[in-house]
Write a protein that holds these residues in place. Structure first.
Motif, PDB file in Angstrom:
ATOM      1  N   THR A  79       0.826  -1.197   0.000  1.00 13.26           N
ATOM      2  CA  THR A  79       0.000   0.000   0.000  1.00 13.26           C
ATOM      3  C   THR A  79       0.863   1.251   0.000  1.00 13.26           C
ATOM      4  OG1 THR A  79      -1.310  -1.310   1.505  1.00 13.26           O
ATOM      5  CG2 THR A  79      -2.060   0.914   1.085  1.00 13.26           C
ATOM      6  N   TRP A  80       1.916   1.212   0.834  1.00 14.30           N
ATOM      7  CA  TRP A  80       2.774   2.395   0.992  1.00 14.30           C
ATOM      8  C   TRP A  80       3.406   2.783  -0.332  1.00 14.30           C
ATOM      9  CZ3 TRP A  80       7.778   3.923   0.313  1.00 14.30           C
ATOM     10  CH2 TRP A  80       8.171   5.081   0.998  1.00 14.30           C
ATOM     11  N   SER A  81       4.036   1.826  -1.009  1.00 11.62           N
ATOM     12  CA  SER A  81       4.787   2.172  -2.220  1.00 11.62           C
ATOM     13  C   SER A  81       3.836   2.594  -3.337  1.00 11.62           C
ATOM     14  CB  SER A  81       5.643   0.989  -2.652  1.00 11.62           C
ATOM     15  OG  SER A  81       4.833  -0.063  -3.071  1.00 11.62           O
ATOM     16  N   ILE A  82       2.693   1.911  -3.454  1.00 12.31           N
ATOM     17  CA  ILE A  82       1.760   2.265  -4.524  1.00 12.31           C
ATOM     18  C   ILE A  82       1.164   3.645  -4.268  1.00 12.31           C
ATOM     19  CG2 ILE A  82      -0.488   1.698  -5.518  1.00 12.31           C
ATOM     20  CD1 ILE A  82       0.345  -1.187  -5.362  1.00 12.31           C
ATOM     21  N   GLY A  83       0.777   3.904  -3.008  1.00  7.58           N
ATOM     22  CA  GLY A  83       0.217   5.208  -2.676  1.00  7.58           C
ATOM     23  C   GLY A  83       1.217   6.313  -2.940  1.00  7.58           C
ATOM     24  N   THR A  84       2.453   6.111  -2.506  1.00  6.15           N
ATOM     25  CA  THR A  84       3.460   7.146  -2.692  1.00  6.15           C
ATOM     26  C   THR A  84       3.713   7.427  -4.165  1.00  6.15           C
ATOM     27  OG1 THR A  84       4.474   6.185  -0.750  1.00  6.15           O
ATOM     28  CG2 THR A  84       5.700   7.899  -1.848  1.00  6.15           C
ATOM     29  N   SER A  85       3.866   6.353  -4.955  1.00  7.97           N
ATOM     30  CA  SER A  85       4.183   6.637  -6.359  1.00  7.97           C
ATOM     31  C   SER A  85       2.973   7.186  -7.103  1.00  7.97           C
ATOM     32  CB  SER A  85       4.739   5.393  -7.043  1.00  7.97           C
ATOM     33  OG  SER A  85       3.967   4.289  -6.749  1.00  7.97           O
ATOM     34  N   LEU A  86       1.748   6.802  -6.687  1.00 10.68           N
ATOM     35  CA  LEU A  86       0.557   7.351  -7.352  1.00 10.68           C
ATOM     36  C   LEU A  86       0.468   8.856  -7.129  1.00 10.68           C
ATOM     37  CD1 LEU A  86      -2.671   5.209  -7.038  1.00 10.68           C
ATOM     38  CD2 LEU A  86      -1.427   5.889  -9.053  1.00 10.68           C
ATOM     39  N   PHE A  87       0.794   9.303  -5.926  1.00 10.68           N
ATOM     40  CA  PHE A  87       0.597  10.719  -5.622  1.00 10.68           C
ATOM     41  C   PHE A  87       1.851  11.557  -5.807  1.00 10.68           C
ATOM     42  CE2 PHE A  87      -3.046   8.866  -3.508  1.00 10.68           C
ATOM     43  CZ  PHE A  87      -4.031   9.693  -3.997  1.00 10.68           C
ATOM     44  N   THR A  88       2.975  10.956  -6.250  1.00  5.49           N
ATOM     45  CA  THR A  88       4.141  11.784  -6.562  1.00  5.49           C
ATOM     46  C   THR A  88       4.535  11.609  -8.039  1.00  5.49           C
ATOM     47  OG1 THR A  88       5.544  10.005  -5.751  1.00  5.49           O
ATOM     48  CG2 THR A  88       5.077  11.785  -4.221  1.00  5.49           C
ATOM     49  N   ASP A  89       5.117  10.469  -8.388  1.00  2.00           N
ATOM     50  CA  ASP A  89       5.632  10.289  -9.746  1.00  2.00           C
ATOM     51  C   ASP A  89       4.524  10.254 -10.790  1.00  2.00           C
ATOM     52  OD1 ASP A  89       7.944  10.111  -8.430  1.00  2.00           O
ATOM     53  OD2 ASP A  89       8.198   7.944  -8.634  1.00  2.00           O
ATOM     54  N   TYR A  90       3.417   9.617 -10.456  1.00  2.00           N
ATOM     55  CA  TYR A  90       2.372   9.402 -11.463  1.00  2.00           C
ATOM     56  C   TYR A  90       1.148  10.252 -11.180  1.00  2.00           C
ATOM     57  CZ  TYR A  90       5.373   5.472 -12.446  1.00  2.00           C
ATOM     58  OH  TYR A  90       6.454   4.695 -12.748  1.00  2.00           O
ATOM     59  N   LEU A  91       1.340  11.431 -10.603  1.00  2.00           N
ATOM     60  CA  LEU A  91       0.189  12.247 -10.207  1.00  2.00           C
ATOM     61  C   LEU A  91      -0.644  12.658 -11.416  1.00  2.00           C
ATOM     62  CD1 LEU A  91      -1.292  13.532  -7.911  1.00  2.00           C
ATOM     63  CD2 LEU A  91       0.050  15.577  -8.212  1.00  2.00           C
ATOM     64  N   LEU A  92       0.029  13.099 -12.488  1.00  2.00           N
ATOM     65  CA  LEU A  92      -0.722  13.586 -13.654  1.00  2.00           C
ATOM     66  C   LEU A  92      -1.542  12.473 -14.306  1.00  2.00           C
ATOM     67  CD1 LEU A  92      -1.318  16.100 -15.314  1.00  2.00           C
ATOM     68  CD2 LEU A  92       0.492  15.379 -16.873  1.00  2.00           C
ATOM     69  N   PRO A  93      -0.925  11.307 -14.623  1.00  3.29           N
ATOM     70  CA  PRO A  93      -1.746  10.230 -15.184  1.00  3.29           C
ATOM     71  C   PRO A  93      -2.904   9.839 -14.270  1.00  3.29           C
ATOM     72  CG  PRO A  93       0.566   9.677 -15.339  1.00  3.29           C
ATOM     73  CD  PRO A  93       0.475  10.937 -14.567  1.00  3.29           C
ATOM     74  N   PHE A  94      -2.625   9.843 -12.960  1.00  2.00           N
ATOM     75  CA  PHE A  94      -3.660   9.472 -11.988  1.00  2.00           C
ATOM     76  C   PHE A  94      -4.844  10.425 -12.067  1.00  2.00           C
ATOM     77  CE2 PHE A  94      -5.278   9.870  -7.573  1.00  2.00           C
ATOM     78  CZ  PHE A  94      -5.749   8.591  -7.417  1.00  2.00           C
ATOM     79  N   GLU A  95      -4.533  11.749 -12.085  1.00  2.00           N
ATOM     80  CA  GLU A  95      -5.613  12.737 -12.141  1.00  2.00           C
ATOM     81  C   GLU A  95      -6.355  12.658 -13.471  1.00  2.00           C
ATOM     82  OE1 GLU A  95      -6.698  14.747  -9.855  1.00  2.00           O
ATOM     83  OE2 GLU A  95      -5.231  14.271  -8.325  1.00  2.00           O
ATOM     84  N   VAL A  96      -5.600  12.459 -14.562  1.00  4.04           N
ATOM     85  CA  VAL A  96      -6.237  12.380 -15.878  1.00  4.04           C
ATOM     86  C   VAL A  96      -7.195  11.183 -15.920  1.00  4.04           C
ATOM     87  CG1 VAL A  96      -5.802  11.952 -18.317  1.00  4.04           C
ATOM     88  CG2 VAL A  96      -4.397  13.568 -17.076  1.00  4.04           C
ATOM     89  N   THR A  97      -6.751  10.052 -15.340  1.00  6.47           N
ATOM     90  CA  THR A  97      -7.623   8.881 -15.293  1.00  6.47           C
ATOM     91  C   THR A  97      -8.887   9.173 -14.496  1.00  6.47           C
ATOM     92  OG1 THR A  97      -5.573   7.657 -15.191  1.00  6.47           O
ATOM     93  CG2 THR A  97      -7.587   6.408 -14.954  1.00  6.47           C
ATOM     94  N   SER A  98      -8.732   9.906 -13.364  1.00  8.60           N
ATOM     95  CA  SER A  98      -9.913  10.222 -12.564  1.00  8.60           C
ATOM     96  C   SER A  98     -10.906  11.040 -13.365  1.00  8.60           C
ATOM     97  CB  SER A  98      -9.534  10.995 -11.309  1.00  8.60           C
ATOM     98  OG  SER A  98      -8.308  10.606 -10.847  1.00  8.60           O
ATOM     99  N   VAL A  99     -10.382  12.025 -14.124  1.00  4.65           N
ATOM    100  CA  VAL A  99     -11.274  12.864 -14.939  1.00  4.65           C
ATOM    101  C   VAL A  99     -11.974  12.005 -15.989  1.00  4.65           C
ATOM    102  CG1 VAL A  99     -11.363  14.788 -16.555  1.00  4.65           C
ATOM    103  CG2 VAL A  99      -9.953  14.941 -14.518  1.00  4.65           C
ATOM    104  N   LEU A 100     -11.202  11.066 -16.557  1.00  4.52           N
ATOM    105  CA  LEU A 100     -11.769  10.163 -17.568  1.00  4.52           C
ATOM    106  C   LEU A 100     -12.920   9.355 -16.977  1.00  4.52           C
ATOM    107  CD1 LEU A 100     -10.825   9.660 -20.473  1.00  4.52           C
ATOM    108  CD2 LEU A 100      -9.776   7.573 -19.661  1.00  4.52           C
TER     109      LEU A 100
END
Lengths: 173, 339
Positions: free
Chosen positions: A135-156
């Motif tokens: 959980t820790w590593s996935i959460g951290t990388s989702l909200f730092t390195d992959y923040l833009l793709p994550f947000e774009v997916t949410s909008v999608l």
């Protein structure tokens, strides 16, 4: 310990492969869907042996739990009569399948051959919480390195939700 | 290695025995509570105070004829009760009942296993548990069963959202998905000052969680899947004998699970006065708190009438879900402003 994990791997790998075959061999679509659930569950057991607990559990929650329930809903409500292949209408498409299957097999072989020489990175002792797949590593990388793709997916996804609402709305409302 | 395995096996067997007994006596308690609320005495014929009633019920159910409808899908019909019972039993391996006790010179942790995704594991199992009900409804080849199965799965999917979102607030406070960790964060002076339910936004979250968990376990006022005035008995209309018992057991196990999770997440789990000095008090506190929640669920069952189906869906999607989302925002704000 090593022996036990190998045995576990072969049990669940066999279950995954057999149930995946069963998806194709069953005539009744409901049995195919149920076999797919077994495949997904066995895969999540394999993720567990790779110390990817978060991914394993999410696999069950999202795929085996949510998406497959919808599949089964649709199959049950439509009540598709078993053993009535509709494919026979488009015979030409059948021959198109051969090149596609060839490409898929070639791709799989390429991936297997290129991975085969590397060895899996072992989990360093003491940093279990930081290991890949928790959980820790996935959460951290989702909200730092992959923040833009994550947000774009949410909008999608939001767009899909709004679209579904518009389509499902009745005229009078 | 072997020692750990033996310990796991012993713990699992003990918990299994306790759970099966608890389920049997919950049916008894349910009838007693119903009796008290309706100004009757409830079952009191078998044994002292009717205490042997679950045993008599069990014997009766075993000797009933096991009927498999000729038009049913036989494999799935037989598989469905097991599919709803097994996930219900599997959830209990991650629930912590106490901290640590020493028995025969060994330190024993009072939970079967702990994983860093314990809470998600429970969610995964509840979402798999839907299949038992859906398949039971479909394979019986009976319109009431099918309706019950469909209603139940629609309801479980809708309320799982509110349930999952209400837990996010708790996770924001505790910073872990591990149930042992979550309970440890709630210990305080005299053991009960740190409970999550006493913190500002989390008391409202607890109400959301409790309502959603009632809906998840298909209990009144959310027992639409087995509304007897509309659907005979819902998804288990065609089931008899031990298969029927397995559905009943799964239902009561889910009630115990949801009460145990509520206890661990909001009521401080095993924490309580003097539990630091006497760790054996932990399981006692845990069982007491869970039992209070179970009793409340029974109390609600015989007090509140059933929802209409469209009211149920509207309540789930337009009240529970937004409130749960707003709660997350408030919790996050409070954590940032008053760390």
């Amino acid at each position: 310990m090593e022996k036990a994990s190998i045995i576990i791997f072969f049990v669940f790998a066999a279950a995954a492969v057999l149930s995946a075959l069963n998806i194709l061999l069953q005539r009744n679509p409901l049995y195919s869907a149920l076999s797919l659930i077994v495949t997904l569950l066995s895969l999540s057991a394999l993720y567990l042996t790779l110390h990817a607990e978060f991914i394993a559990v999410i696999q069950i929650v999202v795929y085996a739990g949510a998406i497959m329930v919808l599949f089964i809903f649709v199959i049950m409500l439509l009540n598709v009569p078993a053993a009535q292949p509709q494919i026979e209408k488009q015979k030409g498409l059948r021959y198109l399948a051969i090149p596609f299957a060839g490409i898929l097999i070639a791709e799989t072989f390429y991936v297997v051959l290129s991975i085969g020489k590397r060895s899996m990175p072992s989990v360093p002792a003491g940093t279990e919480a930081q290991a890949v797949g928790t959980t820790w590593s996935i959460g951290t990388s989702l909200f730092t390195d992959y923040l833009l793709p994550f947000e774009v997916t949410s909008v999608l996804i939001l767009m899909a939700v709004v679209g579904a609402m518009v389509l499902a709305r009745r005229e009078g409302d | 290695m072997t020692n750990i395995l033996v310990e796991w096996v012993i713990k699992t067997v003990v918990i299994l025995l306790i759970l099966v007994t608890a389920v049997a006596y919950l049916t008894f308690l349910e009838r007693k509570v119903m009796g008290w609320i309706q100004l009757r005495v409830g079952p009191n014929r078998v044994g002292p105070w009717g205490l042997l009633q679950p045993l008599a019920d069990g014997l009766k159910m075993i000797f009933k004829e096991d009927i498999i409808p000729s038009q049913s899908n036989q494999w799935l019909y037989i598989l469905a009760p097991a599919l709803s019972l097994v996930p219900a039993l599997m959830t209990f391996i991650v629930i912590p009942y106490g901290s640590e006790i020493t028995l025969f010179g060994r330190t024993i942790e009072l939970h079967v296993t702990r994983m860093n995704v314990g809470l998600l594991y429970i969610f995964a199992l509840t979402s798999v548990g839907v299949y038992g009900i859906v398949l039971a409804g479909w394979s019986s080849n009976n319109k009431y069963s099918l309706m019950g199965g469909l209603r139940s799965s629609a309801q479980m999917i809708s309320y799982e959202l509110a349930l999952g979102l209400s837990i996010v607030s708790v996770l924001l406070y505790s910073g872990s998905l591990d149930l042992v960790e979550i309970v440890n964060k709630q210990s305080g002076w005299l053991g009960h000052t740190g409970w999550n339910v006493f913190r500002f936004p989390l008391m409202f979250v607890f109400i959301i969680f409790y309502i959603a968990s009632l809906a998840e376990t298909n209990r009144t006022p959310f027992d639409l899947p087995e509304a007897d005035s509309e659907l005979v008995a819902g998804y288990h209309t065609e089931y008899s004998s031990m298969k029927f018992v397995m559905f009943q057991m799964a239902e009561y196990l889910n009630l115990i699970t949801s009460s145990s999770i509520a206890t661990a997440l909001f009521l401080g789990g095993w924490n309580g006065p003097f539990v630091g000095r006497l760790p054996i008090l932990g399981p006692v506190y845990f069982a007491t708190k869970a039992l209070v929640l179970i009793f409340t669920a029974m109390w609600i069952r015989y007090t509140v009438p059933r929802f209409r189906y469209d009211q149920l869906m509207r309540f789930g999607w337009t009240t529970m879900l937004p409130v749960a989302i707003i709660n997350i925002i408030i919790t996050a704000t409070v954590i940032v402003l008053f760390p």
